[in-house]
Design an enzyme around this catalytic site. Structure first.
Site, mmCIF file in Angstrom:
data_model
loop_
_atom_site.group_PDB
_atom_site.id
_atom_site.type_symbol
_atom_site.label_atom_id
_atom_site.label_comp_id
_atom_site.label_asym_id
_atom_site.label_seq_id
_atom_site.Cartn_x
_atom_site.Cartn_y
_atom_site.Cartn_z
ATOM 1 N N TYR A 158 0.937 -1.084 0.063
ATOM 2 C CA TYR A 158 0.036 -0.038 0.108
ATOM 3 C C TYR A 158 1.106 1.237 -0.048
ATOM 4 O O TYR A 158 2.097 1.317 -0.461
ATOM 5 C CB TYR A 158 -0.927 -0.069 1.204
ATOM 6 C CG TYR A 158 -2.256 0.865 1.024
ATOM 7 C CD1 TYR A 158 -2.890 0.745 -0.325
ATOM 8 C CD2 TYR A 158 -2.449 1.912 1.437
ATOM 9 C CE1 TYR A 158 -4.114 1.496 -0.620
ATOM 10 C CE2 TYR A 158 -3.354 2.835 1.457
ATOM 11 C CZ TYR A 158 -4.315 2.599 0.329
ATOM 12 O OH TYR A 158 -5.232 3.549 -0.024
ATOM 13 N N ARG A 211 -8.570 10.163 -8.496
ATOM 14 C CA ARG A 211 -7.749 10.998 -7.674
ATOM 15 C C ARG A 211 -6.981 10.026 -6.804
ATOM 16 O O ARG A 211 -7.243 9.573 -5.616
ATOM 17 C CB ARG A 211 -8.777 11.771 -6.833
ATOM 18 C CG ARG A 211 -7.971 12.992 -5.886
ATOM 19 C CD ARG A 211 -8.965 13.305 -4.825
ATOM 20 N NE ARG A 211 -9.190 12.206 -3.927
ATOM 21 C CZ ARG A 211 -8.230 11.885 -2.876
ATOM 22 N NH1 ARG A 211 -7.148 12.368 -2.856
ATOM 23 N NH2 ARG A 211 -8.774 11.124 -2.141
ATOM 24 N N LYS A 229 -5.688 -2.161 -0.909
ATOM 25 C CA LYS A 229 -6.510 -2.119 0.257
ATOM 26 C C LYS A 229 -7.147 -3.347 0.846
ATOM 27 O O LYS A 229 -7.491 -3.601 1.771
ATOM 28 C CB LYS A 229 -7.726 -1.362 -0.070
ATOM 29 C CG LYS A 229 -7.192 0.409 -0.079
ATOM 30 C CD LYS A 229 -7.899 1.226 1.089
ATOM 31 C CE LYS A 229 -7.290 2.332 1.242
ATOM 32 N NZ LYS A 229 -7.814 3.194 1.910
ATOM 33 N N GLU A 301 -13.283 4.146 -3.062
ATOM 34 C CA GLU A 301 -12.076 4.510 -2.901
ATOM 35 C C GLU A 301 -11.415 5.499 -4.262
ATOM 36 O O GLU A 301 -11.426 5.254 -5.385
ATOM 37 C CB GLU A 301 -11.124 3.199 -2.986
ATOM 38 C CG GLU A 301 -9.742 3.430 -2.746
ATOM 39 C CD GLU A 301 -9.781 3.844 -1.320
ATOM 40 O OE1 GLU A 301 -8.490 4.756 -0.926
ATOM 41 O OE2 GLU A 301 -10.345 3.542 -0.319
ATOM 42 N N ASP A 302 -10.685 6.496 -3.874
ATOM 43 C CA ASP A 302 -10.161 7.507 -4.583
ATOM 44 C C ASP A 302 -10.929 8.215 -5.715
ATOM 45 O O ASP A 302 -10.370 8.010 -6.969
ATOM 46 C CB ASP A 302 -8.908 6.994 -4.962
ATOM 47 C CG ASP A 302 -7.802 6.780 -4.022
ATOM 48 O OD1 ASP A 302 -7.816 7.571 -3.047
ATOM 49 O OD2 ASP A 302 -6.768 6.307 -4.219
ATOM 50 N N ASP A 324 -13.802 5.742 2.121
ATOM 51 C CA ASP A 324 -12.818 5.701 2.784
ATOM 52 C C ASP A 324 -11.825 7.023 2.808
ATOM 53 O O ASP A 324 -11.223 7.412 4.157
ATOM 54 C CB ASP A 324 -11.640 4.436 2.679
ATOM 55 C CG ASP A 324 -10.565 4.389 3.492
ATOM 56 O OD1 ASP A 324 -10.936 4.200 4.727
ATOM 57 O OD2 ASP A 324 -9.612 4.392 3.278
ATOM 58 N N ASP A 325 -12.046 7.808 1.705
ATOM 59 C CA ASP A 325 -10.991 9.030 1.682
ATOM 60 C C ASP A 325 -11.608 10.014 2.608
ATOM 61 O O ASP A 325 -11.310 10.944 3.115
ATOM 62 C CB ASP A 325 -11.014 9.540 0.239
ATOM 63 C CG ASP A 325 -10.408 8.411 -0.727
ATOM 64 O OD1 ASP A 325 -9.335 8.044 -0.426
ATOM 65 O OD2 ASP A 325 -11.036 7.729 -1.522
ATOM 66 N N ASN A 482 -0.486 11.601 0.855
ATOM 67 C CA ASN A 482 0.243 10.613 0.348
ATOM 68 C C ASN A 482 0.375 10.762 -1.211
ATOM 69 O O ASN A 482 -0.285 11.577 -1.786
ATOM 70 C CB ASN A 482 -0.703 9.409 0.504
ATOM 71 C CG ASN A 482 -0.627 9.061 2.053
ATOM 72 O OD1 ASN A 482 0.255 8.917 2.893
ATOM 73 N ND2 ASN A 482 -1.859 8.537 2.449
#
Length: 625
Positions: A158, A211, A229, A301-302, A324-325, A482
């Site tokens: 990750y 993203r 993940k 996610e993203d 999650d973001d 990150n």
């Protein structure tokens, strides 16, 4: 059963009910019948189909299918393969003699070899590729290696290395992982899901790649994120890998480099947005719930900033889903802030409660506003326990939370001019004049906590950090962006520029640091502290929704597991070595909250929630030992 050397072997004696079929098959083929090989092949296939129908495959202890297979098939199947770990008895039973060196190796010895080879690689990307190759040939050994070496391996599977892997995804491609759903599949997504071989899927992580971390639009190259993940769902949360499904939604990309890249495997056109995009996402989520059950957990996610908020609002009450973001990042950050109160409360004028902090967020996207909203909710909940008897509204709780975006300080004046996105409006406060420079914001507002979620590296300068140290005795500096290259500052810089005063946390890992004889171990605000435990608790209780209150509960549960020894070295998170235990304890609290807030569907509520959560974890030793 054999009447002549036809090359067909049945690996186990058939039961009486199958002996008839076996004799019928073998007696049907005399030497003359072999003159027609096509006919022979046809009847062979028919026999195998009948045999399997009469005697369906079953899984023996250890995960080896007790069905007629060639020995080489077991070695080529990563879920079955144990390499030199097959015992002499297993080799005899599965026709493996001659296909392996004669020596038997214990799982411990195999693990030792894999670690040796992993550590011999020249760089982290090569280590990532080696781990993926191990997953391709020996799944049980891969997961054992990750579980037992989580501190070493988490940065490889990750953040930060998965970001580099995504950037080079087309170049390092070996074979597909997960499910790909493109705009061309609109109207037949359910059919695609039927192609996935596993039926007992509990968790789905999906992205549209707009993203990826702080790296921008990577299109289908973002598949590395759901894969990574879900490997953490297994390693930290205890889910069996076959219960996890990574999904990539492909609606194009706005990355011109990828559109011109001959190795890019996605749709080569600009991103499609609006109605067609939303219909595809809804079709996917509906199909996933139908295919795997209403309780399947679907994690966004993203996704792009604006898209992320829209989709969460559209679907969070219809499906068991979360982003999650937005929510996971908020929870892990809040946990670190709650832990830090045990340090700030020990210094003069230090914050003893969340409401005594003044927060400035550098970055106002989905992560920043998600954290800010959960902090406001926590302040509201905190006020209910206050001796003053005054309960703060959410609006009042937001008063000391400020955002800085690419245009500067978020204010009411900008809101009145119509220049703010919807998700920023709750934190648009009155201020006498526009401010764009972060250092000026820090000097004027005098925050006690600075949280970086900008995706812009080296923006917490020496001037910014030293000003934070002037604002209070123990400032919070969280550089959460990150991967490592996008971190607002390093741990060493934060400690040096504040003369060792600050409480530091980051999104990507930084090494320990010594300043004037004191050792600091920077905490990593990694979402992996949150989503595996939340996922386990939600699945165990059968929660129908995943509202923000569960992430507030998760934050408190995580903070409660930070020890005094952690705090002595400035770390506001538990040691990563304990993450599997931490995730399980967090899951129990989330499951309990699911019952308290009438979200659970596994009824009646069991007396032992730990046993309930443990039951949802992997049972095969190949995944948990």
């Amino acid at each position: 059963v054999s009447t002549q050397s036809t090359g067909f072997i049945i690996n186990r004696p058939p039961a009486d009910s199958q002996l008839f079929f076996a004799k019928m098959f073998t007696s049907s083929f005399s030497r003359s019948s072999l003159a027609n090989p096509h006919k022979f092949a046809h009847f062979t296939c028919r026999f195998i189909q009948m045999h399997r129908k009469k005697c369906p495959p079953r899984l023996e202890e250890g995960g080896v299918e007790n069905i007629p297979r060639r020995g080489i098939d077991f070695l080529r199947d990563p879920r079955q393969n144990k390499g030199q770990g097959f015992t002499p008895e297993e080799r005899e039973k599965m026709n493996l003699f001659g296909l392996l060196p004669v020596g038997y190796e214990s799982p411990e010895l195999q693990l030792k070899r894999e670690l040796h080879q992993l550590r011999s690689k020249a760089n982290d990307l090569e280590k990532y590729l080696y781990l993926m190759s191990l997953l391709d040939r020996n799944e049980r050994l891969f997961h054992r290696l990750i579980v037992e070496n989580i501190v070493e391996c988490m940065p490889l599977i990750y953040t930060p290395i998965v970001g580099l892997a995504c950037q080079k995804y087309g170049e390092i491609w070996t074979q597909p992982r997960g499910l790909y759903v493109s705009l061309k599949d609109k109207g037949r997504v359910r059919q695609l899901l039927e192609n996935w071989p596993e039926k007992d899927v509990k968790v789905i992580v999906f992205t549209e790649g707009e993203r990826i971390l702080g790296l921008g639009d990577l299109g289908v190259n973002g598949m590395g994120i759901p894969v990574g993940k879900l490997q953490l769902y297994s390693a930290c949360g205890g889910f069996s890998p076959h219960q996890c499904l990574p999904v990539q939604i492909d609606v194009g990309t706005n990355n011109e480099v990828l559109l011109q890249d001959e190795f890019y495997m996605g749709l080569k056109h600009k991103r499609v947005r609006g109605k067609e995009f939303h219909e595809l996402i809804e079709e996917f989520m509906t199909a996933a719930s139908e295919r795997f059950g209403r309780g399947v957990l679907i994690q966004f996610e993203d996704f792009g900033n604006q898209t992320a908020f829209e989709l969460l609002e559209m679907f969070q009450d219809k499906f068991t889903t979360f982003n999650d973001d937005i929510q996971g990042t908020a929870s892990v950050t809040l946990a670190g802030i709650i832990s830090s109160l045990r340090l700030t409360s020990r210094v003069p004028k230090g914050a003893k409660k969340l409401s005594e902090h003044k927060f400035v967020f550098f970055g106002a996207g989905e992560a920043g506003t998600g954290i800010a909203q959960l902090i406001a909710y926590a302040i509201h909940e905190e006020s209910k326990l206050s001796n003053s008897g005054k309960v703060l509204s959410l609006e009042e709780a937001r008063a000391n939370i400020w955002l800085v975006d690419s245009s500067g300080l978020v204010t009411q004046e900008r809101a009145r001019k119509g220049g703010l996105a919807k998700h920023k409006l709750d934190f648009a406060h009155e201020f006498e004049r526009p401010i764009k420079d972060l250092e000026d914001v820090i000097r004027r507002l005098k925050p006690t906590a600075l949280i970086g979620v900008s995706g812009q590296g080296n923006t917490f300068t020496e001037a910014v950090c030293s000003q934070m140290a002037k604002n209070c005795e123990k400032p919070l500096i969280f550089a959460l962006s990150n991967p490592t290259s996008n971190s607002e500052c390093s741990a060493a810089q934060a400690y040096e520029w504040t003369n060792g005063k600050c409480i530091f946390a980051s999104g990507s890992p930084f090494p320990s640091f010594e300043f004037e004889g004191k050792k600091f171990i920077p905490g990593q605000g990694n979402n992996a502290y949150i989503f595996p435990g939340v996922g386990l608790g939600v699945v165990a209780a059968g929660a129908s929704k995943v509202p923000d209150v569960l992430f507030y509960v998760a934050a408190k549960a995580l903070s409660d597991q930070v020890t005094e020894q952690d705090l002595e070295v400035g770390c506001v998170y538990p040691q990563l070595e304990k993450i599997r235990e931490v995730s399980f304890n967090l899951a129990v609290e989330v499951a309990d909250a699911s019952y308290r807030y009438n979200l659970a569907t596994v009824l009646p509520k069991p007396d032992d929630l730990r046993a309930l959560c443990d039951k949802s974890r992997a049972t095969h030793s190949m995944y948990s030992e």
